[in-house]
Design a protein around this motif. Structure first.
Motif, PDB file in Angstrom:
ATOM      1  N   ARG A   1       0.818  -1.173  -0.082  1.00 33.00           N
ATOM      2  CA  ARG A   1       0.003   0.099  -0.209  1.00 33.00           C
ATOM      3  C   ARG A   1       0.913   1.217  -0.122  1.00 33.00           C
ATOM      4  O   ARG A   1       0.538   2.374  -0.573  1.00 33.00           O
ATOM      5  N   THR A   2       1.933   1.475   0.678  1.00 30.78           N
ATOM      6  CA  THR A   2       2.942   2.240   0.659  1.00 30.78           C
ATOM      7  C   THR A   2       3.456   2.797  -0.670  1.00 30.78           C
ATOM      8  O   THR A   2       3.442   3.809  -1.188  1.00 30.78           O
ATOM      9  N   LEU A   3       3.823   1.629  -1.410  1.00 38.36           N
ATOM     10  CA  LEU A   3       4.427   1.767  -2.632  1.00 38.36           C
ATOM     11  C   LEU A   3       3.346   2.282  -3.636  1.00 38.36           C
ATOM     12  O   LEU A   3       3.489   2.982  -4.446  1.00 38.36           O
ATOM     13  N   GLN A   4       1.963   1.814  -3.507  1.00 37.82           N
ATOM     14  CA  GLN A   4       0.881   2.197  -4.173  1.00 37.82           C
ATOM     15  C   GLN A   4       0.862   3.822  -3.961  1.00 37.82           C
ATOM     16  O   GLN A   4       0.481   4.658  -4.988  1.00 37.82           O
ATOM     17  N   GLU A   5       0.829   4.169  -2.876  1.00 36.89           N
ATOM     18  CA  GLU A   5       0.667   5.477  -2.545  1.00 36.89           C
ATOM     19  C   GLU A   5       1.810   6.384  -3.339  1.00 36.89           C
ATOM     20  O   GLU A   5       1.540   7.406  -3.732  1.00 36.89           O
ATOM     21  N   ILE A   6       2.932   5.994  -3.352  1.00 33.10           N
ATOM     22  CA  ILE A   6       4.220   6.550  -3.897  1.00 33.10           C
ATOM     23  C   ILE A   6       3.777   6.711  -5.389  1.00 33.10           C
ATOM     24  O   ILE A   6       4.160   7.472  -6.026  1.00 33.10           O
ATOM     25  N   GLN A   7       3.426   5.478  -5.997  1.00 30.27           N
ATOM     26  CA  GLN A   7       3.170   5.296  -7.492  1.00 30.27           C
ATOM     27  C   GLN A   7       1.979   6.453  -7.775  1.00 30.27           C
ATOM     28  O   GLN A   7       2.181   6.810  -9.010  1.00 30.27           O
ATOM     29  N   VAL A   8       1.048   6.554  -7.059  1.00 32.23           N
ATOM     30  CA  VAL A   8       0.188   7.536  -7.430  1.00 32.23           C
ATOM     31  C   VAL A   8       0.363   8.962  -7.275  1.00 32.23           C
ATOM     32  O   VAL A   8      -0.481   9.938  -7.579  1.00 32.23           O
ATOM     33  N   GLY A   9       1.634   9.250  -6.774  1.00 38.58           N
ATOM     34  CA  GLY A   9       1.976  10.823  -6.759  1.00 38.58           C
ATOM     35  C   GLY A   9       2.372  11.348  -5.357  1.00 38.58           C
ATOM     36  O   GLY A   9       2.527  12.510  -5.489  1.00 38.58           O
ATOM     37  N   GLN A  10       1.925  10.524  -4.488  1.00 35.18           N
ATOM     38  CA  GLN A  10       2.228  11.099  -3.138  1.00 35.18           C
ATOM     39  C   GLN A  10       3.778  11.182  -2.797  1.00 35.18           C
ATOM     40  O   GLN A  10       4.517  10.505  -3.243  1.00 35.18           O
ATOM     41  N   LEU A  11       4.224  12.161  -1.895  1.00 34.93           N
ATOM     42  CA  LEU A  11       5.620  12.562  -1.695  1.00 34.93           C
ATOM     43  C   LEU A  11       5.981  10.891  -0.693  1.00 34.93           C
ATOM     44  O   LEU A  11       5.250  10.472   0.031  1.00 34.93           O
ATOM     45  N   ARG A  12       7.376  10.640  -0.920  1.00 32.49           N
ATOM     46  CA  ARG A  12       7.819   9.464  -0.301  1.00 32.49           C
ATOM     47  C   ARG A  12       8.007   9.709   0.923  1.00 32.49           C
ATOM     48  O   ARG A  12       7.499   8.742   1.982  1.00 32.49           O
ATOM     49  N   ARG A  13       8.317  10.791   1.597  1.00 30.94           N
ATOM     50  CA  ARG A  13       8.132  11.003   3.094  1.00 30.94           C
ATOM     51  C   ARG A  13       6.718  10.961   3.880  1.00 30.94           C
ATOM     52  O   ARG A  13       6.534  10.320   4.898  1.00 30.94           O
TER      53      ARG A  13
END
Length: 301
Positions: free
Chosen positions: A198-210
């Motif tokens: 889920r964390t990787l999916q959030e990064i893939q949709v454009g959310q900041l890594r931090r």
């Protein structure tokens, strides 16, 4: 004569509450079934997924009931239920709508049954039991979600050391941190693997890594994982080698897991004392001293 009907009434009241809670939380989720059917429709050429329209009226009534219950429930309580649901991993069948309705319906039903029982058998002890049952039914959704989230956190804490070892091996083999996280998420089957994906999916949709890492720590609420996320954020900010951070964190997690196991092993003698004194020793005394007491009673009689 009044103690026996009061006891039966308490048993009936408790059984009714548990049956109602099971019916509310384990019911058929028609919304999810209809959504899956809509998503699958049209994937295969010539295939049309059947749409279940039998539960449309039920869904409308449930939505109206949820709106009514939401108006009567404080906003802080709804936020607390949503936060507990997220930390519990959003278990299937435990939607926020059902929890809000159950939080209102369970104590009302318990109060109604308690009033009926008190009208038939008025007793001060029964009144206290009814009030206690109503209070427990009001906090029952929070108690169930807290127990579920605690079990999930324990599972994540147990899997964290092995997952960090896998990520360390993948990073040292030449993969990036995101690729190592994705591999650990695909190879894992527990709650930690789901959270990593889920964390990787959030990064893939454009959310900041931090922000994605911080959301991971907030969703799980595991101190060890929060410490690991903080270390990764600092390593990303200051340019520290991720492999060194993973290796250090994995060794620390293994040490803490061994210390927790030793602590639980040392607590076993203390936890055994109560069942030993209550369950085992009385039976042992009856077996050993019972015949002697019977012989003494026969001799003196």
């Amino acid at each position: 004569m009044n103690s026996l009907p009061a006891g039966v009434a308490v048993v009936v009241l408790t059984a009714s509450m548990f049956m109602l809670a099971f019916a509310v939380f384990a019911g058929r989720d028609t919304v999810r079934a209809r959504t899956v059917a809509n998503l699958r429709r049209g994937i295969d050429e010539g295939y049309a997924a059947p749409i279940d329209l039998t539960g449309v009226a039920d869904d409308d009534s449930r939505s109206r009931l949820y709106e009514f219950a939401r108006r009567l429930t404080p906003t802080g309580t709804i936020r607390r239920l949503e936060r507990l649901t997220i930390r519990a991993g959003r278990p299937q069948g435990w939607s926020l709508q059902r929890l809000v309705v159950a939080k209102l319906a369970l104590p009302l039903l318990a109060l109604l049954l308690g009033v009926m029982l008190l009208g038939a058998h008025p007793a001060p002890l029964l009144l206290l039991m009814v009030l206690g049952t109503v209070i427990v039914c009001y906090f029952l959704p929070e108690l169930l979600l807290s127990s579920r989230s605690q079990e999930r956190n324990d599972q994540i804490q147990l899997e964290l050391a092995d997952t960090l070892d896998q990520m360390t091996i993948a990073v040292e083999a030449g993969l990036g941190f995101d690729a190592a996280m994705a591999r650990a998420g695909r190879n894992g089957t527990g709650a930690l693997a789901q959270e990593l994906i889920r964390t990787l999916q959030e990064i893939q949709v454009g959310q900041l890594r931090r922000a994605a890492y911080e959301n991971l720590a907030v969703r799980t609420d595991v101190p060890d994982l929060r410490r690991f996320v903080r270390a990764i954020i600092q390593a990303d900010a200051y340019g520290i080698s991720v492999a060194d951070v993973l290796r250090t964190q994995a060794a620390e997690m293994r040490l803490k897991r061994r210390q927790r196991a030793e602590e639980k092993a040392q607590q076993i003698p203390v936890k055994v004392i109560f069942p030993l004194m209550v369950c085992i020793l009385p039976v042992l005394f009856i077996v050993l001293l019972g015949p002697t007491a019977i012989n003494m009673m026969e001799a003196f009689s």
